[in-house]
Motif scaffolding. Structure first.
Motif, short mmCIF file in Angstrom:
data_model
loop_
_atom_site.label_atom_id
_atom_site.label_comp_id
_atom_site.label_asym_id
_atom_site.label_seq_id
_atom_site.Cartn_x
_atom_site.Cartn_y
_atom_site.Cartn_z
N UNK A 123 0.81 -1.21 0.00
CA UNK A 123 0.00 0.00 0.00
C UNK A 123 0.84 1.25 0.00
N UNK A 124 0.56 2.14 -0.96
CA UNK A 124 1.33 3.36 -1.12
C UNK A 124 0.57 4.61 -0.75
N UNK A 125 -0.29 4.51 0.26
CA UNK A 125 -0.92 5.70 0.81
C UNK A 125 -0.02 6.28 1.90
N UNK A 126 -0.57 7.20 2.68
CA UNK A 126 0.27 7.86 3.68
C UNK A 126 0.77 6.89 4.73
N UNK B 40 4.97 -2.00 -2.14
CA UNK B 40 4.23 -2.32 -3.36
C UNK B 40 2.92 -1.53 -3.37
N UNK B 41 2.66 -0.84 -4.47
CA UNK B 41 1.41 -0.10 -4.66
C UNK B 41 0.78 -0.53 -5.97
N UNK B 42 -0.49 -0.95 -5.91
CA UNK B 42 -1.13 -1.50 -7.11
C UNK B 42 -1.41 -0.43 -8.17
N UNK B 43 -1.53 0.83 -7.74
CA UNK B 43 -1.71 1.92 -8.69
C UNK B 43 -0.52 2.86 -8.60
N UNK B 44 -0.84 4.13 -8.35
CA UNK B 44 0.19 5.13 -8.12
C UNK B 44 0.18 5.53 -6.65
N UNK B 45 1.30 6.02 -6.16
CA UNK B 45 1.37 6.51 -4.78
C UNK B 45 0.25 7.51 -4.55
N UNK B 46 -0.48 7.35 -3.45
CA UNK B 46 -1.62 8.19 -3.00
C UNK B 46 -2.92 7.91 -3.72
N UNK B 47 -2.98 6.96 -4.65
CA UNK B 47 -4.14 6.85 -5.54
C UNK B 47 -5.37 6.21 -4.93
N UNK B 48 -5.27 5.69 -3.67
CA UNK B 48 -6.43 5.06 -3.05
C UNK B 48 -7.35 6.08 -2.43
N UNK B 49 -7.24 6.30 -1.13
CA UNK B 49 -8.05 7.32 -0.47
C UNK B 49 -7.22 8.49 0.04
N UNK B 50 -5.89 8.34 0.06
CA UNK B 50 -5.05 9.43 0.58
C UNK B 50 -5.23 10.71 -0.22
N UNK B 51 -5.28 10.62 -1.53
CA UNK B 51 -5.27 11.82 -2.38
C UNK B 51 -6.49 12.70 -2.17
N UNK B 52 -7.62 12.09 -1.75
CA UNK B 52 -8.83 12.91 -1.58
C UNK B 52 -9.17 13.20 -0.12
N UNK C 145 -7.36 16.57 4.96
CA UNK C 145 -6.07 17.09 5.38
C UNK C 145 -6.06 17.86 6.68
N UNK C 146 -7.08 17.71 7.53
CA UNK C 146 -7.03 18.33 8.85
C UNK C 146 -6.13 17.52 9.76
N UNK C 147 -5.34 18.19 10.58
CA UNK C 147 -4.40 17.50 11.47
C UNK C 147 -4.65 17.94 12.90
N UNK C 148 -5.39 17.11 13.64
CA UNK C 148 -5.61 17.33 15.07
C UNK C 148 -4.74 16.37 15.85
N UNK D 10 -10.37 5.99 9.74
CA UNK D 10 -11.55 6.79 10.11
C UNK D 10 -11.39 8.27 9.74
N UNK D 11 -10.81 8.52 8.55
CA UNK D 11 -10.59 9.87 8.05
C UNK D 11 -9.58 10.66 8.88
N UNK D 12 -8.81 9.95 9.75
CA UNK D 12 -7.74 10.59 10.50
C UNK D 12 -6.36 10.14 10.00
N UNK D 13 -6.31 9.61 8.80
CA UNK D 13 -5.05 9.06 8.31
C UNK D 13 -3.95 10.09 8.17
N UNK D 14 -4.31 11.31 7.80
CA UNK D 14 -3.28 12.34 7.63
C UNK D 14 -2.77 12.77 9.00
#
Length: 817
Positions: A13-16, A36-48, A51-54, A351-355
């Motif tokens: 997985x090539x997300x964050x 290993x990333x099946x697509x491009x880096x960030x192409x799963x859910x990271x790219x969208x 971006x809030x950082x608590x 849970x949308x806190x990945x960043x």
């Protein structure tokens, strides 16, 4: 670059999360790592991602993980030369009700306990900081200046470059198709471009993590949920450094982006994503893809957001993002060693806190992979908090949607989930319902929390103060202290360890001495290599080669895995989970012996059946394992019986106990009773961050015996030195003070720690809290007793008294033998 045929660690997985894990594996451990990333880096859910950082969470360790992320993001651009979009704008959280304001006051206290500076400010101050905001309905707001925002794709690409700089090899357009397994371990990762032999695998596949795990028989309970937000055109008057906003009472959030706003929210009626595939799995081909805009579903957020920021009504919408995010059944992310596979680790379900979590999650996951154990207390996110229940995809989906819907609701103390219930019930469920039981749920089991008195509605009414069960639980508590109560604890996790090497295996794993003769039981901790407490349980020796292990309901998978993982290679010892084979009734109180004597011919006198012993006795024609042990500070037995006999034995005990006033009692009274006795609770009072010496449990460690055990070396290193912290009890006299845990401890006006648990002691008539007092030069008993103490409760200071002995004894009572 050609795909290698072998590597020490393969990250999938090539997300964050995957890129952060690869970065830390390479930077900190110089590991031979392939991503290993099946697509491009960030192409799963990271790219969208928004971006809030608590940073602040209810767990000190998870807060530390998120604080690490912020520190990493601050300096990453200087290391890699790639911008991260990091802006420390601070975050405002808005309160429009008194309950929310109380929640924020408690959060501000928690923040201070964890070394963070959260301020509570007025609506006027909010208006000054965010002039475009409508503040007429605000009670106030919290302000955490070190929170911020970032560009998810930029951070991930910067981490990916950093990983490469430190020697990691990252491959895009490579799809994992399966694993070669041997003896429950992965020996090679199969891909559409060849196989890679490896020692360890880290599953950071995001919304595909469940499917990747399933290839190795690993359950990763997550559910993709559609999450929408909009990006507006430029809004006049919006400052580039405007703080991020969380408006939980309106279920929305905001952040500035290129002069406009990113705005989204967490609705009470979320939409799960059920992919239109034969298996229901997320399709492999989902690179940089989104769902169609759904303005009808999003309108509930739009109307609330316009009420808060009226300028939004006339702002153009540049783009709507409607993409899947991976959510979990309890709202916490998933990290750690998979219990079903000896060398797969998981980092998923954020849970949308990945960043916000990504930097720190990659750090601790890399440590976990390389050291074989978590570097700090990560129980709230440990994959081993789940069980076979979580293989049920419908149950996981229903519970996950409920958790998503609670994302911005007021976090009332003791609140229970409602979905997917009842799922697992003991044979006493219907009987206890007739006694007006109000049930809670733990790992799928229905358990009686309290019993409503005649004429009262048997349900919880949540509040920030004393809740509707307070007096009823007090009556149950007093009854156990004065007469006898019966607790249904059938949900306890139970294992049997048998075989010629069972004693040797447990002697290494357990910190206390379990090599006592058959018929004895031992209270013990299981320690990690740092001397921290990984488990807290009882071990009863049934025969020379057979042991019965009992632990808490929620720790079933965790403790089973810990014991199995640490049985030395080559030992002939078999560990079997027998949880569903046995029901458990705890008979507790000064009249417990009278009741037990009335239903068995066995000798239950103190001479014939001393404390710390186990016997097989007959009750109602059934063989029962009776353990003389207590968690309430009274005379008592845990009675473990064939699960099918539980109802019959309950009836016999209730009938025989009628002359002595027996009644069923719930878990909330159990908690109050254990607080008065100072018994520690694993997961709060004692954790992998705490040693037995610090926790006041040194007496339960066999250091005087010339036997090696896991964690001994770490404990011996501290021999002779004052511990850096020590466990202590505290009481306050103000009857209106509600202690929950995480309140700050002040000694002579200075913060020295925080409470790990709290509640009310009905016998002593005071609120009780426990926590660790810290000292820069170590903590002696003179240091503890030589100070004046206060507790900070919801930002208010209140005088407190410290106690180093059980409060039940302080009240003038004596534990019955």
């Amino acid at each position: 670059m050609t795909l290698p045929t072998q590597a020490a660690v393969v990250v999938i997985g090539g997300g964050i999360i995957g890129c952060s894990t690869a970065y830390h594996l390479a930077r900190d451990h110089k590991a031979d790592v392939v991503l290993l990333e099946q697509g491009a880096i960030t192409s799963g859910s990271t790219w969208h991602a928004a971006g809030l950082v608590g940073q602040l969470r209810s767990s000190a360790s998870i807060t530390r993980v998120l604080k690490y992320s912020v520190d990493l993001y601050k300096g990453l651009e200087a290391e890699t030369g790639l911008a991260t979009g990091w802006k420390m704008t601070g975050c405002l959280r808005l309160a429009t009700s008194e309950d929310r304001w109380t929640e924020f006051k408690r959060l501000a206290t928690t923040a201070r306990s964890f070394g963070m500076d959260m301020h509570l400010i007025s609506p006027q101050e909010v208006k000054r900081m965010w002039p475009l905001m409508e503040v007429g309905d605000l009670v106030g707001a919290s302000w955490l200046p070190t929170d911020g925002q970032a560009s998810p794709s930029d951070i991930t690409q910067s981490l990916a470059k950093g990983a490469r700089m430190h020697g990691a090899k990252l491959f895009e357009r490579v799809r994992v198709t399966g694993f070669d397994m041997r003896d429950g371990r992965i020996v090679a990762v199969r891909t559409d471009q060849g196989a890679i032999a490896c020692e360890k695998v880290v599953n950071c596949a995001g919304q595909w993590a469940r499917q990747v795990g399933a290839m190795a028989g690993v359950s990763v309970p997550l559910q993709p949920v559609k999450h929408q937000y909009i990006i507006t055109e430029k809004i006049e008057g919006l400052a580039a450094d405007a703080p991020t906003i969380r408006d939980p009472d309106r279920r929305t959030y905001f952040k500035e982006e290129v002069g406009g706003l990113v705005m989204g929210g967490y609705e009470p009626n979320p939409q799960a994503w059920f992919p239109d595939t034969a298996s229901g799995d997320v399709p492999d081909e989902w690179e940089f893809r989104l769902f169609d805009d759904d303005f009808d579903h999003f309108e509930q957020h739009m109307s609330q957001a316009i009420a808060r920021v009226p300028a939004l009504e006339h702002a153009g919408v540049k783009r709507m993002i409607n993409g899947p995010e991976s959510f979990t059944p309890d709202g916490n992310f998933i990290l750690g060693a998979a219990p079903e596979c000896g060398n797969m680790f998981v980092g998923a379900g954020f849970n949308a806190f990945g960043i916000a979590s990504g930097g720190g999650a990659g750090w601790v996951l890399a440590e976990w992979v390389m050291q074989g154990e978590a570097p700090l207390d990560l129980w709230t996110v440990d994959i081993r908090r789940f069980s076979d229940l979580h293989r049920d995809r419908k149950w996981v989906c229903d519970r996950t949607l409920e958790a998503y819907g609670k994302h911005y609701t007021v976090a009332f103390p003791h609140e229970e989930y409602e979905s997917g219930r009842p799922r697992i019930v003991s044979p006493l469920y219907e009987r206890l319902k007739k006694h007006n039981a109000v049930f809670g749920s733990k790992l799928g089991w229905e358990r009686p929390n309290w019993f409503a008195p005649e004429g009262a509605e048997p349900r919880d009414v949540y509040s920030m103060g004393r809740q509707n069960w307070f007096e009823a639980v007090g009556e149950e508590h007093r009854h156990v202290r004065e007469a006898v109560g019966l607790f249904d604890q059938s949900s306890f996790a139970k294992y049997e360890m048998s075989g010629p090497d069972a004693a040797r295996a447990l002697d290494w794993i357990c910190a206390n001495d379990v090599s006592k003769p058959a018929g004895r039981l031992t209270y013990t901790q299981l320690l990690n290599t740092r001397g921290g407490i990984e488990a807290d349980l009882t071990v009863a020796r049934l025969a020379d080669d057979k042991f019965y292990v009992v632990t808490g309901t929620g720790f079933r998978t965790h403790d089973l895995s810990w014991v199995r993982d640490h049985v030395a290679a080559g030992m002939d010892a078999t560990l079997t989970d027998v949880t569903e084979d046995f029901g458990t009734l705890s008979l507790m109180g000064p009249r417990a012996r009278d009741v037990l004597a009335a239903v068995t011919t066995a000798d239950v006198t103190n001479t014939g059946f001393p404390f710390g012993h186990v016997r097989e006795i007959a009750i109602a024609g059934h063989v029962v394992r009776a353990l003389r042990v207590t968690y309430v500070g009274e005379l008592g037995w845990e009675l473990h019986m064939p699960i099918g006999a539980t109802g019959e034995i309950f009836d016999a005990l209730m009938a025989a106990g009628a002359p002595f006033g027996i009644r069923p009692v719930g878990y909330r009274a159990l908690e109050s009773l254990r607080l008065e006795k100072g018994y520690r609770a694993w997961g709060s009072d004692i954790t992998p961050n705490d040693t037995p010496v610090e926790a006041g449990l040194g007496w339960a460690v066999k250091l005087r015996k010339n036997t090696d055990f896991l964690g001994r070396r770490a404990l011996e290193k501290g021999n002779g030195a004052l511990p850096a912290k020590r466990f202590a009890g505290f009481t306050v006299d103000d009857p209106d003070i509600v202690l929950l845990g995480r309140e700050t401890i002040l000694r002579n006006g200075e913060p020295v720690g925080y409470l790990t648990s709290g509640g009310y002691g009905y016998t002593v008539g005071r609120s009780i809290g426990y926590g660790y007092v810290r000292g820069a030069d170590g903590v002696s008993e003179d240091f503890l007793t030589g100070g004046e103490y206060e507790l900070v409760v919801a930002t208010e200071r209140t005088p407190a008294r410290i106690h180093l002995q059980p409060l039940y004894d302080v009240a003038g009572e004596k534990v019955k033998s």
